[in-house]
Scaffold this motif. Structure first.
Motif, mmCIF file in Angstrom:
data_model
loop_
_atom_site.group_PDB
_atom_site.id
_atom_site.type_symbol
_atom_site.label_atom_id
_atom_site.label_comp_id
_atom_site.label_asym_id
_atom_site.label_seq_id
_atom_site.Cartn_x
_atom_site.Cartn_y
_atom_site.Cartn_z
ATOM 1 N N ARG A 197 25.068 35.716 32.809
ATOM 2 C CA ARG A 197 23.782 35.841 33.516
ATOM 3 C C ARG A 197 22.807 34.778 32.995
ATOM 4 O O ARG A 197 21.796 35.092 32.345
ATOM 5 C CB ARG A 197 23.197 37.249 33.367
ATOM 6 N N PRO A 198 23.104 33.521 33.263
ATOM 7 C CA PRO A 198 22.299 32.430 32.696
ATOM 8 C C PRO A 198 20.849 32.411 33.164
ATOM 9 O O PRO A 198 19.962 32.043 32.397
ATOM 10 C CB PRO A 198 23.046 31.171 33.147
ATOM 11 N N THR A 199 20.594 32.802 34.404
ATOM 12 C CA THR A 199 19.221 32.727 34.920
ATOM 13 C C THR A 199 18.296 33.672 34.174
ATOM 14 O O THR A 199 17.237 33.269 33.676
ATOM 15 C CB THR A 199 19.195 33.048 36.427
ATOM 16 N N SER A 200 18.686 34.964 34.078
ATOM 17 C CA SER A 200 17.843 35.917 33.358
ATOM 18 C C SER A 200 17.840 35.621 31.865
ATOM 19 O O SER A 200 16.844 35.858 31.184
ATOM 20 C CB SER A 200 18.318 37.352 33.622
ATOM 21 N N ALA A 201 18.944 35.066 31.345
ATOM 22 C CA ALA A 201 18.992 34.726 29.918
ATOM 23 C C ALA A 201 18.035 33.582 29.598
ATOM 24 O O ALA A 201 17.430 33.555 28.523
ATOM 25 C CB ALA A 201 20.413 34.362 29.515
ATOM 26 N N ARG A 202 17.899 32.628 30.513
ATOM 27 C CA ARG A 202 16.948 31.529 30.288
ATOM 28 C C ARG A 202 15.524 32.052 30.236
ATOM 29 O O ARG A 202 14.726 31.630 29.395
ATOM 30 C CB ARG A 202 17.084 30.466 31.384
#
Length: 441
Positions: A197-202
């Motif tokens: 989940r790269p978007t929310s992790a960013r």
């Protein structure tokens, strides 16, 4: 001169060798004095104080820098005479060295309190510090920003749409001691979260960086976290990847099918929200936060709370006014099902886009569409930026250009009329708001 009898009340004007009997017989007249002192001859400075209520205690009194220093040693029922003399000798040594016992004790108490606070701080968890951070900073945040902090740290496991919510990206870090939130720990976390989940992790990583910067300046936590923010790591940034450049936007020729599909949505609030999103160019969260008192019918303005200036006022254009005036009042918010704002309607919008044959158009893509479509009319860039809530991009724009609401309305209404024309939506602007009569050609 005759010696006083052992049964006589001691004369407080004369020093004497303290004894248990003398202390027991010591009294203080309660008609003229609040207290009286009986001095000891064996240890100069040691006294027994008796108050007019009968309470007795050992005290030590001496001069330091021409000031009288008086320290209470303790109750005569607790301390023996020899114990009091020993303590009085200790205090005499301090004063002889120029040390005020009271100041020394206060310093020692402060040091003990500091050590205790430091020890307690060493055991504080990320979650405990996070709660303090959120409580202090929330008054300065918008609703959407505060919501992000809650969602990204939630524990998960709550029923949602037939399943259970998952834990937020930051939740695994909350149980860690704050002192263990090192660069290596954050890099490992970024590697794990960035895979699925790269978007929310960013977003979580950006919030974490701000949180650690706050900790580095907070008196309770600055001794725990490193001076160099451990979240500012190149490896963590690379593990989370870069956000792709989004290019989803409505084309001029897609307006007809998109409006037809969106206006056919059964939920009037969602339908009005999506159309208003396109016609105002607002951020999706800003629009969901609109309240009824943000709509100024007299001056045809719409107050939007944004993340740049705090709030901005944009024109309330005729078609948008009709859409909003026709919504049922269910609480404070314009777009609501109860007294809370609607959730982001990605699913209804996705279905409408599928019907219209417009694939991949996001809610933020409607904001992008507002800017892109304005190019057809060659509207002033500064006008569009001001309506959308973008920062001024030039010195003249920032410091010398002031556009009143009437001037913004001149361009905004022109834009709205052109959009409706391209979409084939026939709208009678003279219709009373709330009684919309519109139809597709």
């Amino acid at each position: 001169m005759a010696r006083p009898k052992k049964t006589d009340v001691p004369d407080t004007a004369q020093a004497m060798e303290l004894s248990a009997g003398a202390i027991e017989r010591l009294t203080c007249r309660n008609d003229i004095k609040a207290q009286a002192f009986l001095r000891d001859t064996k240890v100069p400075g040691l006294r027994v104080r008796v108050t007019n209520t009968g309470h007795k205690s050992f005290v030590y009194e001496a001069k330091l820098n021409r000031q009288t220093i008086r320290r209470t040693i303790g109750d005569v029922r607790t301390w023996t005479i020899e114990q009091a003399r020993t303590e009085a000798r200790r205090l005499a040594v301090l004063i002889d060295a120029g040390i005020n016992p009271g100041e020394q004790e206060r310093q020692q108490q402060a040091e003990r309190a500091a050590k205790k606070a430091t020890a307690a701080a060493q055991t504080v968890t990320v979650g405990e510090a996070w709660l303090a951070y959120v409580a202090e900073r929330t008054p300065r945040w918008g609703e959407r920003h505060a919501h992000d902090h809650a969602v990204l740290t939630r524990a998960g496991g709550e029923p949602f749409r037939g399943g259970l919510t998952v834990a937020g990206p930051l939740h695994p870090l909350l149980a860690l001691p704050l002192k263990e939130l090192s660069t290596a720990t954050i890099e490992t976390w970024a590697q794990r979260e960035g895979q699925h989940r790269p978007t929310s992790a960013r977003l979580a990583w950006r919030l974490l960086r701000a949180f650690l910067s706050w900790c580095a300046e907070h008196p309770d936590y600055k001794t725990i976290v490193p001076a160099q923010n451990p979240a500012k790591s190149r490896r963590a940034r690379e593990a989370l990847g870069k956000a792709g450049v989004k290019s989803d936007a409505l084309m001029r020729g897609q307006l007809t099918v998109w409006f037809a599909a969106v206006r056919a949505i059964g939920n009037a609030g969602i339908s009005a929200y999506l159309q208003t999103l396109l016609l105002t160019g607002a951020r999706p969260g800003e629009l969901l936060g609109l309240r009824w008192d943000d709509m100024n019918v007299q001056w045809h303005g719409l107050t939007i709370r944004d993340k740049v200036e705090g709030e901005r006022v944009i024109p309330l254009t005729p078609y948008v006014h009709h859409l909003l005036a026709g919504l049922p009042r269910r609480g404070r918010y314009l777009f609501s099902a109860t007294d809370k704002p609607l959730s982001y309607p990605q699913r209804p919008h996705g279905k409408a886009c599928a019907v219209a044959g417009v694939e991949g158009l996001t809610l933020h893509g409607l904001r992008r569409s507002f800017k892109s479509l304005s190019e057809w009319l060659e509207l002033p860039v500064g006008v569009i930026a001001q309506i959308q809530g973008h920062k001024p991009s030039a010195t003249a724009e920032k410091h010398y250009t002031v556009r009143p609401l009437d001037l913004l309305r001149l361009h905004h209404e022109k834009f709205e009329a052109w959009i409706l024309e391209q979409a084939g939506v026939k709208f009678d602007a003279s219709t009373e708001p709330g009684k919309l009569r519109a139809m597709t050609a």
